[in-house]
Write an enzyme that holds these catalytic residues in place. Structure first.
Site, PDB file in Angstrom:
ATOM      1  N   PRO A 137      32.533  15.290   3.189  1.00  0.00           N
ATOM      2  CA  PRO A 137      32.582  16.448   3.459  1.00  0.00           C
ATOM      3  C   PRO A 137      34.144  16.679   4.248  1.00  0.00           C
ATOM      4  O   PRO A 137      33.906  16.265   4.940  1.00  0.00           O
ATOM      5  CB  PRO A 137      31.191  16.650   3.988  1.00  0.00           C
ATOM      6  CG  PRO A 137      31.172  15.466   4.454  1.00  0.00           C
ATOM      7  CD  PRO A 137      31.347  14.092   3.430  1.00  0.00           C
ATOM      8  N   MET A 138      34.539  18.226   3.986  1.00  0.00           N
ATOM      9  CA  MET A 138      36.320  18.108   4.713  1.00  0.00           C
ATOM     10  C   MET A 138      35.918  20.071   4.696  1.00  0.00           C
ATOM     11  O   MET A 138      36.134  20.226   4.474  1.00  0.00           O
ATOM     12  CB  MET A 138      36.435  17.303   4.181  1.00  0.00           C
ATOM     13  CG  MET A 138      36.772  16.255   4.603  1.00  0.00           C
ATOM     14  SD  MET A 138      38.830  15.125   3.858  1.00  0.00           S
ATOM     15  CE  MET A 138      38.141  15.225   1.924  1.00  0.00           C
TER      16      MET A 138
ATOM     17  N   GLN B  26      25.919  19.445   2.581  1.00  0.00           N
ATOM     18  CA  GLN B  26      25.789  18.459   4.802  1.00  0.00           C
ATOM     19  C   GLN B  26      25.788  19.431   5.496  1.00  0.00           C
ATOM     20  O   GLN B  26      26.448  20.842   5.188  1.00  0.00           O
ATOM     21  CB  GLN B  26      27.761  17.896   5.307  1.00  0.00           C
ATOM     22  CG  GLN B  26      26.741  16.713   6.669  1.00  0.00           C
ATOM     23  CD  GLN B  26      28.684  17.305   6.776  1.00  0.00           C
ATOM     24  OE1 GLN B  26      29.630  17.095   7.103  1.00  0.00           O
ATOM     25  NE2 GLN B  26      28.406  15.189   6.958  1.00  0.00           N
TER      26      GLN B  26
ATOM     27  N   CYS C 145      31.161  14.603  13.153  1.00  0.00           N
ATOM     28  CA  CYS C 145      31.866  15.614  14.058  1.00  0.00           C
ATOM     29  C   CYS C 145      32.395  15.695  15.277  1.00  0.00           C
ATOM     30  O   CYS C 145      31.445  16.154  15.783  1.00  0.00           O
ATOM     31  CB  CYS C 145      32.007  16.796  13.069  1.00  0.00           C
ATOM     32  SG  CYS C 145      33.210  18.104  13.487  1.00  0.00           S
TER      33      CYS C 145
ATOM     34  N   LYS D  76      25.368  11.218   8.498  1.00  0.00           N
ATOM     35  CA  LYS D  76      26.959  10.818   8.256  1.00  0.00           C
ATOM     36  C   LYS D  76      26.871  10.310  10.564  1.00  0.00           C
ATOM     37  O   LYS D  76      26.977  11.985  10.470  1.00  0.00           O
ATOM     38  CB  LYS D  76      27.409  11.614   7.491  1.00  0.00           C
ATOM     39  CG  LYS D  76      29.541  10.857   7.646  1.00  0.00           C
ATOM     40  CD  LYS D  76      29.966  12.290   6.536  1.00  0.00           C
ATOM     41  CE  LYS D  76      31.402  11.532   7.007  1.00  0.00           C
ATOM     42  NZ  LYS D  76      31.962  11.229   7.913  1.00  0.00           N
TER      43      LYS D  76
ATOM     44  N   HIS E 135      31.378   6.637  10.164  1.00  0.00           N
ATOM     45  CA  HIS E 135      32.760   6.182   9.844  1.00  0.00           C
ATOM     46  C   HIS E 135      32.842   5.427  10.707  1.00  0.00           C
ATOM     47  O   HIS E 135      32.158   5.323  12.294  1.00  0.00           O
ATOM     48  CB  HIS E 135      33.202   7.724  10.403  1.00  0.00           C
ATOM     49  CG  HIS E 135      34.688   8.937  11.024  1.00  0.00           C
ATOM     50  ND1 HIS E 135      35.410   9.763  10.458  1.00  0.00           N
ATOM     51  CD2 HIS E 135      35.088   6.711  10.468  1.00  0.00           C
ATOM     52  CE1 HIS E 135      36.453   9.077  10.574  1.00  0.00           C
ATOM     53  NE2 HIS E 135      36.559   8.038  10.767  1.00  0.00           N
TER      54      HIS E 135
ATOM     55  N   ASN F 188      33.364   4.734   6.163  1.00  0.00           N
ATOM     56  CA  ASN F 188      33.787   5.331   5.544  1.00  0.00           C
ATOM     57  C   ASN F 188      35.260   5.675   6.542  1.00  0.00           C
ATOM     58  O   ASN F 188      34.167   4.728   7.321  1.00  0.00           O
ATOM     59  CB  ASN F 188      33.382   7.562   5.582  1.00  0.00           C
ATOM     60  CG  ASN F 188      33.935   7.987   6.195  1.00  0.00           C
ATOM     61  OD1 ASN F 188      33.488   8.831   7.132  1.00  0.00           O
ATOM     62  ND2 ASN F 188      35.220   8.606   5.506  1.00  0.00           N
TER      63      ASN F 188
ATOM     64  N   GLY G 160      37.450   9.916   2.797  1.00  0.00           N
ATOM     65  CA  GLY G 160      38.055  11.221   2.929  1.00  0.00           C
ATOM     66  C   GLY G 160      39.936  12.575   2.129  1.00  0.00           C
ATOM     67  O   GLY G 160      39.686  12.431   1.232  1.00  0.00           O
ATOM     68  N   ARG G 161      40.998  12.275   3.178  1.00  0.00           N
ATOM     69  CA  ARG G 161      41.718  12.640   3.070  1.00  0.00           C
ATOM     70  C   ARG G 161      42.466  12.358   1.571  1.00  0.00           C
ATOM     71  O   ARG G 161      42.838  13.447   1.157  1.00  0.00           O
ATOM     72  CB  ARG G 161      42.313  12.565   4.684  1.00  0.00           C
ATOM     73  CG  ARG G 161      42.357  13.106   5.349  1.00  0.00           C
ATOM     74  CD  ARG G 161      43.221  13.027   6.800  1.00  0.00           C
ATOM     75  NE  ARG G 161      42.420  12.068   7.000  1.00  0.00           N
ATOM     76  CZ  ARG G 161      43.256  11.391   8.077  1.00  0.00           C
ATOM     77  NH1 ARG G 161      43.822  11.771   8.779  1.00  0.00           N
ATOM     78  NH2 ARG G 161      42.813  10.065   8.708  1.00  0.00           N
TER      79      ARG G 161
END
Length: 342
Positions: free
Chosen positions: A15-16, A68, A98, A138, A170, A210, A233-234
């Protein structure tokens, strides 16, 4: 359904914020039928107090897809989880990773790594309110001056006792002060081995890794080492075709050939036409498609034509055609030049 989500979680796209909206997810699904996709983070307050149901909008074609949530109030998160489950999401993920100032001010995200007992209360309330959905977490390996080797096992033990069976970690600390969200994705050192150790210490948990995974080959290597899943992710956003088009064969053993890049563009046309017909803007969709030709001849021409053309007033499918033509022309010109040099 939960078993299907666990299987899909062998490879997922993170999720971004501002990136993994419904248009992005539809686009990604054309390249992989199997990978688990996630919404952007949706705050529980937006759903429960703001009635922002549009944040849960998704096309059935996106499945398997998870939502999320961000929040820290158990009763409100329970309501939000119920709403999400009723909207058809088979997984509801709680954001405990985050590090942005906006998230910290609301007392959720990575700051919750400091309050594992509250996280346990949150996920237990969510599970009770939405039994048809799987509740996942997460998280980071720790924050600030915490010692990950100490706090991460304690955190996992607490949420596992509350009923969580799947977690995405992460593999970096988050620094709540002194680093921007972008720096928090790059500066703190990665510790993939620690996350692998957590899988060994908590065999009952499905653990996805992650952070810092750039290629499909790297994802396969982590799975081979014993991880249950890998979250991209990216790389999944900036080079979507490279990491998603081969994923179904590499991760799940599927034999069906993926769509070519040109077939992906063709498959997006009716979706874009519907979006435009509903009053939407071309750029809202095509901004997610800029990386389709990443690493390929003509990639720069594709990006330029699409990014510049799609923002024009009244831009329609003709801009998509123009970008394809620009890519093909640039690729052909590059091939001619290479042949001449040879």
């Amino acid at each position: 359904m939960k078993e299907n989500m666990k299987l899909a979680a062998r490879l997922s796209v993170a999720p971004m914020m501002d990136w993994t909206d419904r248009h992005c997810r539809y686009f990604h699904r054309l390249m992989s039928r199997r990978a688990l996709l996630y919404t952007e983070m949706v705050t529980s307050a937006a759903l429960v107090r703001g009635g922002a149901m549009h944040l849960l909008a998704h096309d059935p074609a996106e499945a398997p897809v998870a939502v999320q949530l961000g929040g820290s109030e158990p009763a409100e998160l329970a309501q939000a989880a119920r709403i999400a489950a009723d909207e058809g999401f088979a997984e509801v993920n709680l954001n405990v990773g985050c590090p942005s100032d906006r998230v910290q001010s609301g007392c959720f995200g990575a700051v919750l790594m400091q309050r594992p007992e509250l996280v346990a209360d949150c996920v237990a309330a969510m599970a009770a309110a939405a039994p048809q959905a799987e509740i996942t977490v997460k998280c980071r390996i720790g924050v600030d001056d915490q010692i990950p080797q100490e706090v991460l096992p304690q955190f996992l033990e607490r949420i596992a006792a509350a009923g969580v069976r799947r977690v995405i970690i992460h593999a970096r600390k988050a620094w709540l002060q002194g680093l921007s969200p972008r720096e928090n994705r790059e500066v703190p050192p990665l510790d993939h081995d620690l996350v692998l150790g957590m899988k060994a210490a908590f065999p009952q948990l499905h653990v996805s890794l992650n952070g810092g995974i750039e290629t499909l080959e790297q994802a396969q290597a982590h799975l081979a080492r014993g991880m249950d899943g890998v979250m991209l992710g990216r790389a999944g956003y900036h080079r979507p075709y490279d990491v998603l088009a081969g994923a179904d064969a590499a991760i799940w053993g599927d034999t069906a050939a993926p769509l070519s890049r040109e077939e992906v563009v063709a498959a997006m046309r009716p979706y874009i036409a519907r979006h435009l017909g509903q009053g939407g803007r071309l750029h809202s969709v095509t901004r997610h498609m800029l990386g389709l030709y990443a690493g390929q001849p003509g990639a720069r021409a594709w990006r330029r034509a699409l990014s510049e053309g799609a923002v024009q007033p009244g831009a329609g499918l003709e801009m998509l055609d123009a970008a394809l033509a620009a890519q093909a022309e640039a690729a052909a010109g590059g091939a001619t030049l290479m042949a001449a040099r040879a």
